[in-house]
Design a protein around this motif. Sequence first.
Motif, mmCIF file in Angstrom:
data_model
loop_
_atom_site.group_PDB
_atom_site.id
_atom_site.type_symbol
_atom_site.label_atom_id
_atom_site.label_comp_id
_atom_site.label_asym_id
_atom_site.label_seq_id
_atom_site.Cartn_x
_atom_site.Cartn_y
_atom_site.Cartn_z
ATOM 1 N N CYS A 63 0.846 -1.197 0.000
ATOM 2 C CA CYS A 63 0.000 0.000 0.000
ATOM 3 C C CYS A 63 0.886 1.252 0.000
ATOM 4 C CB CYS A 63 -0.908 -0.013 1.228
ATOM 5 S SG CYS A 63 -2.005 1.409 1.344
ATOM 6 N N THR A 64 0.707 2.091 -1.004
ATOM 7 C CA THR A 64 1.520 3.296 -1.141
ATOM 8 C C THR A 64 0.932 4.441 -0.317
ATOM 9 O OG1 THR A 64 0.246 4.116 -3.007
ATOM 10 C CG2 THR A 64 2.104 2.642 -3.510
ATOM 11 N N ASP A 65 1.691 5.526 -0.210
ATOM 12 C CA ASP A 65 1.193 6.716 0.477
ATOM 13 C C ASP A 65 -0.051 7.261 -0.223
ATOM 14 O OD1 ASP A 65 3.298 6.429 2.226
ATOM 15 O OD2 ASP A 65 4.453 8.109 1.434
ATOM 16 N N ALA A 66 -0.068 7.204 -1.550
ATOM 17 C CA ALA A 66 -1.232 7.691 -2.309
ATOM 18 C C ALA A 66 -2.474 6.855 -1.982
ATOM 19 C CB ALA A 66 -0.948 7.653 -3.803
ATOM 20 N N GLU A 67 -2.285 5.553 -1.872
ATOM 21 C CA GLU A 67 -3.407 4.677 -1.510
ATOM 22 C C GLU A 67 -3.856 4.922 -0.075
ATOM 23 O OE1 GLU A 67 -2.484 0.892 -4.417
ATOM 24 O OE2 GLU A 67 -1.307 1.126 -2.581
ATOM 25 N N LEU A 68 -2.900 5.221 0.797
ATOM 26 C CA LEU A 68 -3.240 5.535 2.183
ATOM 27 C C LEU A 68 -4.051 6.827 2.251
ATOM 28 C CD1 LEU A 68 -2.769 4.389 5.040
ATOM 29 C CD2 LEU A 68 -0.746 5.850 5.189
ATOM 30 N N LEU A 69 -3.685 7.815 1.454
ATOM 31 C CA LEU A 69 -4.445 9.063 1.392
ATOM 32 C C LEU A 69 -5.861 8.800 0.857
ATOM 33 C CD1 LEU A 69 -4.651 12.141 1.683
ATOM 34 C CD2 LEU A 69 -3.630 12.332 -0.596
ATOM 35 N N ALA A 70 -5.974 7.969 -0.157
ATOM 36 C CA ALA A 70 -7.297 7.623 -0.699
ATOM 37 C C ALA A 70 -8.136 6.904 0.355
ATOM 38 C CB ALA A 70 -7.146 6.757 -1.942
ATOM 39 N N ARG A 71 -7.508 6.051 1.117
ATOM 40 C CA ARG A 71 -8.202 5.344 2.200
ATOM 41 C C ARG A 71 -8.686 6.342 3.246
ATOM 42 N NH1 ARG A 71 -5.382 0.030 4.645
ATOM 43 N NH2 ARG A 71 -7.129 -0.777 5.818
ATOM 44 N N ALA A 72 -7.846 7.323 3.565
ATOM 45 C CA ALA A 72 -8.228 8.371 4.525
ATOM 46 C C ALA A 72 -9.446 9.138 4.027
ATOM 47 C CB ALA A 72 -7.050 9.311 4.764
ATOM 48 N N ARG A 73 -9.467 9.431 2.747
ATOM 49 C CA ARG A 73 -10.613 10.152 2.175
ATOM 50 C C ARG A 73 -11.894 9.327 2.270
ATOM 51 N NH1 ARG A 73 -6.939 12.382 -2.572
ATOM 52 N NH2 ARG A 73 -6.305 14.329 -1.600
ATOM 53 N N ARG A 74 -11.778 8.022 2.015
ATOM 54 C CA ARG A 74 -12.951 7.146 2.136
ATOM 55 C C ARG A 74 -13.461 7.117 3.576
ATOM 56 N NH1 ARG A 74 -9.809 4.011 -1.330
ATOM 57 N NH2 ARG A 74 -9.198 2.576 0.340
ATOM 58 N N LEU A 75 -12.539 7.028 4.521
ATOM 59 C CA LEU A 75 -12.933 7.023 5.941
ATOM 60 C C LEU A 75 -13.573 8.349 6.334
ATOM 61 C CD1 LEU A 75 -9.848 5.190 7.446
ATOM 62 C CD2 LEU A 75 -12.203 4.347 7.429
ATOM 63 N N THR A 76 -13.032 9.454 5.828
ATOM 64 C CA THR A 76 -13.608 10.776 6.106
ATOM 65 C C THR A 76 -15.033 10.841 5.586
ATOM 66 O OG1 THR A 76 -11.454 11.865 6.040
ATOM 67 C CG2 THR A 76 -13.384 13.257 5.681
ATOM 68 N N ASN A 77 -15.239 10.415 4.352
ATOM 69 C CA ASN A 77 -16.579 10.451 3.754
ATOM 70 C C ASN A 77 -17.561 9.583 4.517
ATOM 71 O OD1 ASN A 77 -15.713 12.207 1.780
ATOM 72 N ND2 ASN A 77 -15.289 10.585 0.305
ATOM 73 N N ARG A 78 -17.075 8.487 5.049
ATOM 74 C CA ARG A 78 -17.978 7.555 5.734
ATOM 75 C C ARG A 78 -18.260 7.952 7.181
ATOM 76 N NH1 ARG A 78 -17.833 1.031 5.459
ATOM 77 N NH2 ARG A 78 -19.847 0.772 6.447
ATOM 78 N N TYR A 79 -17.252 8.406 7.907
ATOM 79 C CA TYR A 79 -17.413 8.623 9.352
ATOM 80 C C TYR A 79 -17.317 10.076 9.802
ATOM 81 C CZ TYR A 79 -16.832 3.601 9.332
ATOM 82 O OH TYR A 79 -16.978 2.261 9.069
ATOM 83 N N LEU A 80 -16.730 10.936 8.979
ATOM 84 C CA LEU A 80 -16.538 12.327 9.390
ATOM 85 C C LEU A 80 -17.055 13.300 8.334
ATOM 86 C CD1 LEU A 80 -12.881 11.945 10.755
ATOM 87 C CD2 LEU A 80 -14.987 11.968 12.102
ATOM 88 N N ALA A 81 -18.058 12.893 7.585
ATOM 89 C CA ALA A 81 -18.569 13.710 6.475
ATOM 90 C C ALA A 81 -19.034 15.084 6.943
ATOM 91 C CB ALA A 81 -19.708 12.981 5.764
ATOM 92 N N ASP A 127 -7.631 1.044 9.646
ATOM 93 C CA ASP A 127 -8.679 2.062 9.492
ATOM 94 C C ASP A 127 -8.906 2.824 10.793
ATOM 95 O OD1 ASP A 127 -9.037 1.426 6.851
ATOM 96 O OD2 ASP A 127 -10.897 0.297 7.156
ATOM 97 N N TYR A 128 -8.905 2.108 11.908
ATOM 98 C CA TYR A 128 -9.092 2.770 13.207
ATOM 99 C C TYR A 128 -7.975 3.776 13.472
ATOM 100 C CZ TYR A 128 -8.796 3.737 18.128
ATOM 101 O OH TYR A 128 -8.689 4.404 19.329
ATOM 102 N N VAL A 129 -6.727 3.373 13.276
ATOM 103 C CA VAL A 129 -5.589 4.277 13.533
ATOM 104 C C VAL A 129 -5.690 5.496 12.619
ATOM 105 C CG1 VAL A 129 -3.075 4.536 13.420
ATOM 106 C CG2 VAL A 129 -4.078 2.468 14.426
ATOM 107 N N LEU A 130 -6.010 5.263 11.377
ATOM 108 C CA LEU A 130 -6.138 6.361 10.412
ATOM 109 C C LEU A 130 -7.278 7.301 10.807
ATOM 110 C CD1 LEU A 130 -4.849 7.413 7.870
ATOM 111 C CD2 LEU A 130 -6.194 5.785 6.563
ATOM 112 N N LEU A 131 -8.425 6.746 11.183
ATOM 113 C CA LEU A 131 -9.552 7.576 11.599
ATOM 114 C C LEU A 131 -9.219 8.360 12.873
ATOM 115 C CD1 LEU A 131 -12.465 8.349 10.865
ATOM 116 C CD2 LEU A 131 -13.202 6.600 12.495
#
Length: 175
Positions: A63-81, A127-131
């Motif tokens: 998993c690259t940094d770019a993929e990690l950023l994309a994952r962060a965006r998905r988590l933001t949209n889902r839990y911190l919209a 996902d938890y650590v990222l969120l």
Amino acid sequence: MARVRKPVVEVRRSQRRRRTVSAYRDGERVVVLIPDRFSRAEETEWVERMLARLEAREERLRCTDAELLARARRLTNRYLADHAEQVAPASVRWVTNQNGRWGSCTPDDGTIRISHRIQEMPDWVVDYVLLHELAHLVVPSHNTRFWDLVNRFPKAERARGYLEGVSAAGTLVLA
């Protein structure tokens, strides 16, 4: 389309092993450890299962940094919209110099760093650590409001327990 070549697999049977199956890479080879009592059909099933597990684990490690950023965006949209404007990290990246923390966030510049040590952990723990770090972009401290945001993640308590267990196990000396 390129064919994916299966690795050479060495199956090692053990009379001492009762139920557990494990696998690891040894160079280009995959070694699968199984109980001696397994039938050939069970052996075949477990070899396929363990190859899939190894591949999934290695995919997480790639998993690259770019993929990690994309994952962060998905988590933001889902839990911190409802805080999407505040939760826009400037960067999210894996780091190898964080051994005392799972992740860190600098709200002033919007940078998030995630320890490489969690790359092999289950996705829900990553996902938890990222969120957790994303929530710091809204609330810098660990107050009640912060924990309310983090606890929107359904497996938050389970992930904290997992990380506490990993931390505790790291302090054990097994003889």
